[in-house]
Design a protein around this motif. Structure first.
Motif, PDB file in Angstrom:
ATOM      1  N   GLU A 164       0.848  -1.184   0.000  1.00  0.00           N
ATOM      2  CA  GLU A 164       0.000   0.000   0.000  1.00  0.00           C
ATOM      3  C   GLU A 164       0.892   1.246   0.000  1.00  0.00           C
ATOM      4  N   PHE A 165       0.670   2.099  -0.974  1.00  0.00           N
ATOM      5  CA  PHE A 165       1.470   3.320  -1.124  1.00  0.00           C
ATOM      6  C   PHE A 165       0.573   4.554  -1.083  1.00  0.00           C
ATOM      7  N   GLU A 166       1.162   5.648  -0.680  1.00  0.00           N
ATOM      8  CA  GLU A 166       0.561   6.970  -0.902  1.00  0.00           C
ATOM      9  C   GLU A 166       1.480   7.692  -1.863  1.00  0.00           C
ATOM     10  N   VAL A 167       0.945   8.053  -3.020  1.00  0.00           N
ATOM     11  CA  VAL A 167       1.777   8.589  -4.095  1.00  0.00           C
ATOM     12  C   VAL A 167       1.437  10.053  -4.357  1.00  0.00           C
ATOM     13  N   GLY A 168       2.457  10.862  -4.500  1.00  0.00           N
ATOM     14  CA  GLY A 168       2.273  12.254  -4.926  1.00  0.00           C
ATOM     15  C   GLY A 168       2.943  12.440  -6.275  1.00  0.00           C
ATOM     16  N   THR A 169       2.209  13.036  -7.219  1.00  0.00           N
ATOM     17  CA  THR A 169       2.797  13.281  -8.546  1.00  0.00           C
ATOM     18  C   THR A 169       2.903  14.782  -8.762  1.00  0.00           C
ATOM     19  N   LYS A 170       3.965  15.203  -9.431  1.00  0.00           N
ATOM     20  CA  LYS A 170       4.077  16.623  -9.814  1.00  0.00           C
ATOM     21  C   LYS A 170       4.685  16.714 -11.197  1.00  0.00           C
ATOM     22  N   LEU A 171       4.055  17.532 -12.027  1.00  0.00           N
ATOM     23  CA  LEU A 171       4.581  17.768 -13.378  1.00  0.00           C
ATOM     24  C   LEU A 171       4.953  19.231 -13.518  1.00  0.00           C
ATOM     25  N   LYS A 172       6.019  19.477 -14.311  1.00  0.00           N
ATOM     26  CA  LYS A 172       6.367  20.847 -14.688  1.00  0.00           C
ATOM     27  C   LYS A 172       6.272  20.908 -16.207  1.00  0.00           C
ATOM     28  N   LEU A 173       5.377  21.721 -16.695  1.00  0.00           N
ATOM     29  CA  LEU A 173       5.174  21.802 -18.145  1.00  0.00           C
ATOM     30  C   LEU A 173       6.163  22.772 -18.767  1.00  0.00           C
ATOM     31  N   ALA A 174       6.395  22.606 -20.072  1.00  0.00           N
ATOM     32  CA  ALA A 174       7.345  23.479 -20.778  1.00  0.00           C
ATOM     33  C   ALA A 174       6.834  24.918 -20.816  1.00  0.00           C
ATOM     34  N   SER A 175       5.541  25.076 -20.986  1.00  0.00           N
ATOM     35  CA  SER A 175       5.014  26.444 -21.071  1.00  0.00           C
ATOM     36  C   SER A 175       4.305  26.829 -19.775  1.00  0.00           C
ATOM     37  N   GLN A 176       4.115  28.123 -19.632  1.00  0.00           N
ATOM     38  CA  GLN A 176       3.395  28.631 -18.452  1.00  0.00           C
ATOM     39  C   GLN A 176       2.057  29.235 -18.862  1.00  0.00           C
ATOM     40  N   LYS A 177       1.559  28.831 -20.064  1.00  0.00           N
ATOM     41  CA  LYS A 177       0.354  29.491 -20.571  1.00  0.00           C
ATOM     42  C   LYS A 177      -0.879  29.206 -19.713  1.00  0.00           C
ATOM     43  N   ASP A 178      -0.820  28.090 -18.957  1.00  0.00           N
ATOM     44  CA  ASP A 178      -1.929  27.809 -18.040  1.00  0.00           C
ATOM     45  C   ASP A 178      -1.991  28.869 -16.940  1.00  0.00           C
ATOM     46  N   TYR A 179      -0.827  29.228 -16.417  1.00  0.00           N
ATOM     47  CA  TYR A 179      -0.791  30.266 -15.383  1.00  0.00           C
ATOM     48  C   TYR A 179      -1.052  31.649 -15.974  1.00  0.00           C
ATOM     49  N   LEU A 180      -0.371  31.931 -17.100  1.00  0.00           N
ATOM     50  CA  LEU A 180      -0.350  33.310 -17.593  1.00  0.00           C
ATOM     51  C   LEU A 180      -1.604  33.702 -18.353  1.00  0.00           C
ATOM     52  N   GLN A 181      -2.151  32.729 -19.078  1.00  0.00           N
ATOM     53  CA  GLN A 181      -3.264  33.091 -19.968  1.00  0.00           C
ATOM     54  C   GLN A 181      -4.568  32.378 -19.680  1.00  0.00           C
ATOM     55  N   GLY A 182      -4.492  31.430 -18.739  1.00  0.00           N
ATOM     56  CA  GLY A 182      -5.702  30.642 -18.511  1.00  0.00           C
ATOM     57  C   GLY A 182      -5.952  29.663 -19.635  1.00  0.00           C
ATOM     58  N   ASP A 183      -4.902  29.293 -20.369  1.00  0.00           N
ATOM     59  CA  ASP A 183      -5.024  28.324 -21.468  1.00  0.00           C
ATOM     60  C   ASP A 183      -4.696  26.940 -20.930  1.00  0.00           C
ATOM     61  N   ASN A 184      -5.717  26.076 -20.854  1.00  0.00           N
ATOM     62  CA  ASN A 184      -5.539  24.760 -20.214  1.00  0.00           C
ATOM     63  C   ASN A 184      -5.119  23.656 -21.175  1.00  0.00           C
ATOM     64  N   SER A 185      -4.831  24.019 -22.440  1.00  0.00           N
ATOM     65  CA  SER A 185      -4.698  22.968 -23.449  1.00  0.00           C
ATOM     66  C   SER A 185      -3.502  22.034 -23.214  1.00  0.00           C
ATOM     67  N   ASP A 186      -2.512  22.446 -22.406  1.00  0.00           N
ATOM     68  CA  ASP A 186      -1.369  21.562 -22.117  1.00  0.00           C
ATOM     69  C   ASP A 186      -1.525  20.796 -20.799  1.00  0.00           C
ATOM     70  N   ILE A 187      -2.577  21.094 -20.080  1.00  0.00           N
ATOM     71  CA  ILE A 187      -2.672  20.514 -18.727  1.00  0.00           C
ATOM     72  C   ILE A 187      -3.098  19.046 -18.769  1.00  0.00           C
ATOM     73  N   VAL A 188      -2.222  18.185 -18.234  1.00  0.00           N
ATOM     74  CA  VAL A 188      -2.621  16.800 -17.951  1.00  0.00           C
ATOM     75  C   VAL A 188      -3.258  16.885 -16.568  1.00  0.00           C
ATOM     76  N   ALA A 189      -4.589  16.766 -16.528  1.00  0.00           N
ATOM     77  CA  ALA A 189      -5.323  17.057 -15.281  1.00  0.00           C
ATOM     78  C   ALA A 189      -4.766  16.266 -14.107  1.00  0.00           C
ATOM     79  N   THR A 190      -4.830  16.858 -12.933  1.00  0.00           N
ATOM     80  CA  THR A 190      -4.370  16.122 -11.750  1.00  0.00           C
ATOM     81  C   THR A 190      -5.208  14.860 -11.582  1.00  0.00           C
ATOM     82  N   ASP A 191      -6.445  14.911 -12.029  1.00  0.00           N
ATOM     83  CA  ASP A 191      -7.291  13.714 -11.969  1.00  0.00           C
ATOM     84  C   ASP A 191      -6.744  12.614 -12.880  1.00  0.00           C
ATOM     85  N   SER A 192      -6.230  13.025 -14.051  1.00  0.00           N
ATOM     86  CA  SER A 192      -5.633  12.034 -14.964  1.00  0.00           C
ATOM     87  C   SER A 192      -4.339  11.480 -14.365  1.00  0.00           C
TER      88      SER A 192
END
Ligand SMILES: O=c1[nH]c(=O)c2[nH]c(=O)[nH]c2[nH]1
Length: 326
Positions: A51-79
Motif C-alpha cells: 500500500e502506497f501513498e503517491v504524490g505526482t508533480k509535473l512541470k510543463l514546458a510552457s506557463q500558458k496555463d498560469y499566464l493566460q488561462g489556457d488549459n490545453s497543455d494541462i494533464v489534469a491532476t485527476d488524470s
C-alpha cells in the motif's frame, strides 16, 4: 500605468504573453497529492500486499496555463491520479523507488511538453501476521498487521534533459531509546551553562534520514532501505549485552552515516537528523518526607520532555561524488 512586455513561450515560440515585466514565475508545477493505492497479489492461498501513498508533480514546458488561462497543455491532476492506478494495475507495486521511476518514465515519454516529473511515495508498513516463535512461527496467508517502526518514503525526479532519474530514499519516525551507555560531558563551560556533565543518561531520538543513489540500475532498493535502518539501529544500540558507548548524539549520528556509506556502495550521500528527546532527572529532594532519603538503586523515575528538543544533523558525502540534493 504598469509597463508590460511580450514574453516568448519557451516551448512553442509563441510571443503572446502579456505580463508585467517586473514579475516572472520562477518556480511552478502541479500534481496530485496522497493518491492511496493498494496492490494485492493472490498466489493461490498466499496473498501479498503493498500500500502506497503517491504524490505526482509535473512541470510543463510552457506557463500558458498560469499566464493566460489556457488549459490545453494541462494533464489534469485527476488524470495523473488515474495513471497511478493504471500503472499499478499493469506493472504491480514492487518497491516505492521502482514505482517512482516507472511514473517518471511514463509521464516524460507520454507527454513531450512535460519538462520535469517529481514523484513522492510513502509506503504503509504492513507485515504479514505470524503466530508462534522461532522455527515454529507460522506466517499467515492473508492477514497483516500495521508495524510502523519507521515510515519509508522516496522522492524520484527526472528532467527531460536527464537520461536517469534522481532517486532519494528516506525514513522518518524511527524512535529509539536506550537507558545507559550514553554520556555528554566536557562541553563549553561558561556563564551560560547550567547543565552538569552527564556520565550516564537516557538517549532517545526520532531518526529522520534520506540518502541519494549514484546509480539506479540494478539497485535492490528494499535491501538498501532495510540495510540503512539496520545500520542506524546497530550504531545506536551496539551488541545486545553491553551495547555501545555514545559520547554525544553528534558522534552516534556520524558513525551511523559512515556505516551506511561503508556498506552500500550505491549510496553517494546520506543526511540524518536526530532530535535529542530529553529524559531529565526528577528532583525528588524537594519531597524529603515522602522519599525518606531512601536511595532507589534499581528503580528510577525520569521526566520525559519532548519540547524543546536538541536537534542534531549532518550530511555525509563520498568525496568522489559530492552532489547535494538532499
Ligand atoms: O549529545 C548531545 N549533544 C549536544 O549538543 C547537546 N546539548 C545538550 O544540551 N545536550 C546535548 N547532548
Amino acid at each position: 500605468m504598469m509597463s508590460r512586455k511580450l514574453v516568448a513561450d519557451e516551448a512553442t515560440g509563441a510571443a503572446d504573453r502579456d505580463i508585467p515585466e517586473e514579475f516572472r514565475i520562477s518556480n511552478y508545477g502541479y500534481g496530485k497529492d496522497s493518491v492511496k493505492v493498494m496492490h494485492v497479489v493472490r498466489n493461490g492461498l498466499v496473498h501479498s500486499i503493498k500500500e502506497f501513498e503517491v504524490g505526482t508533480k509535473l512541470k510543463l514546458a510552457s506557463q500558458k496555463d498560469y499566464l493566460q488561462g489556457d488549459n490545453s497543455d494541462i494533464v489534469a491532476t485527476d488524470s495523473q491520479k488515474n495513471t497511478v492506478y493504471l500503472l499499478a494495475r499493469k506493472h504491480g507495486l514492487k518497491s516505492p523507488e521502482e514505482f517512482g521511476i516507472l511514473l517518471c518514465n511514463h509521464f516524460l515519454t507520454k507527454y513531450s511538453h512535460v519538462n520535469e516529473v517529481s514523484i513522492h511515495i510513502e509506503e504503509y508498513p504492513w507485515s504479514r501476521m505470524g503466530f508462534g516463535k522461532g522455527p515454529y512461527q507460522a506466517l499467515h496467508n492473508h492477514a497483516f498487521v500495521f508495524t510502523p517502526t519507521a515510515t519509508r518514503y522516496c522522492d524520484v525526479t527526472q528532467k527531460r534533459s536527464e537520461s536517469t532519474p534522481t532517486v532519494i530514499s528516506g525514513l522518518t519516525d524511527l524512535r529509539v531509546l536506550k537507558t545507559t551507555q550514553s554520556a555528554f560531558v566536557n562541553f563549553v563551560n561558561d556563564e551560560y551553562r547550567s547543565l552538569p556533565d552527564q556520565h550516564d543518561r537516557i538517549f532517545s531520538t526520532v531518526v529522520r534520514s534520506s540518502w541519494q543513489y549514484s546509480t539506479v540500475a540494478n539497485v535492490d532498493f528494499d535491501f538498501c532501505w532495510n540495510k540503512v535502518k539496520h545500520c542506524i539501529l546497530d550504531t545506536f544500540a551496539g551488541e545486545t549485552e553491553k551495547g555501545v558507548f555514545s559520547p554525544s548524539v553528534q558522534n552516534t549520528l556520524y558513525l551511523a552515516e559512515k556505516l551506511v556509506l561503508e556498506h552500500i556502495p550505491e549510496v553517494s550521500s546520506i543526511d540524518m537528523t536526530m532530535p535529542n528527546k530529553h529524559y531529565f532527572n526528577f528532583d525528588f529532594s524537594k519531597f524529603p518526607k515522602l522519599i525518606n532519603g531512601d536511595e532507589m538503586k534499581e528503580e528510577t523515575v525520569f521526566l520525559p520532555v519532548d519540547k524543546p528538543s536538541g536537534i542534531i544533523y549532518a550530511q555525509l558525502d563520498r568525496k568522489s561524488t559530492i552532489k547535494s540534493k538532499l
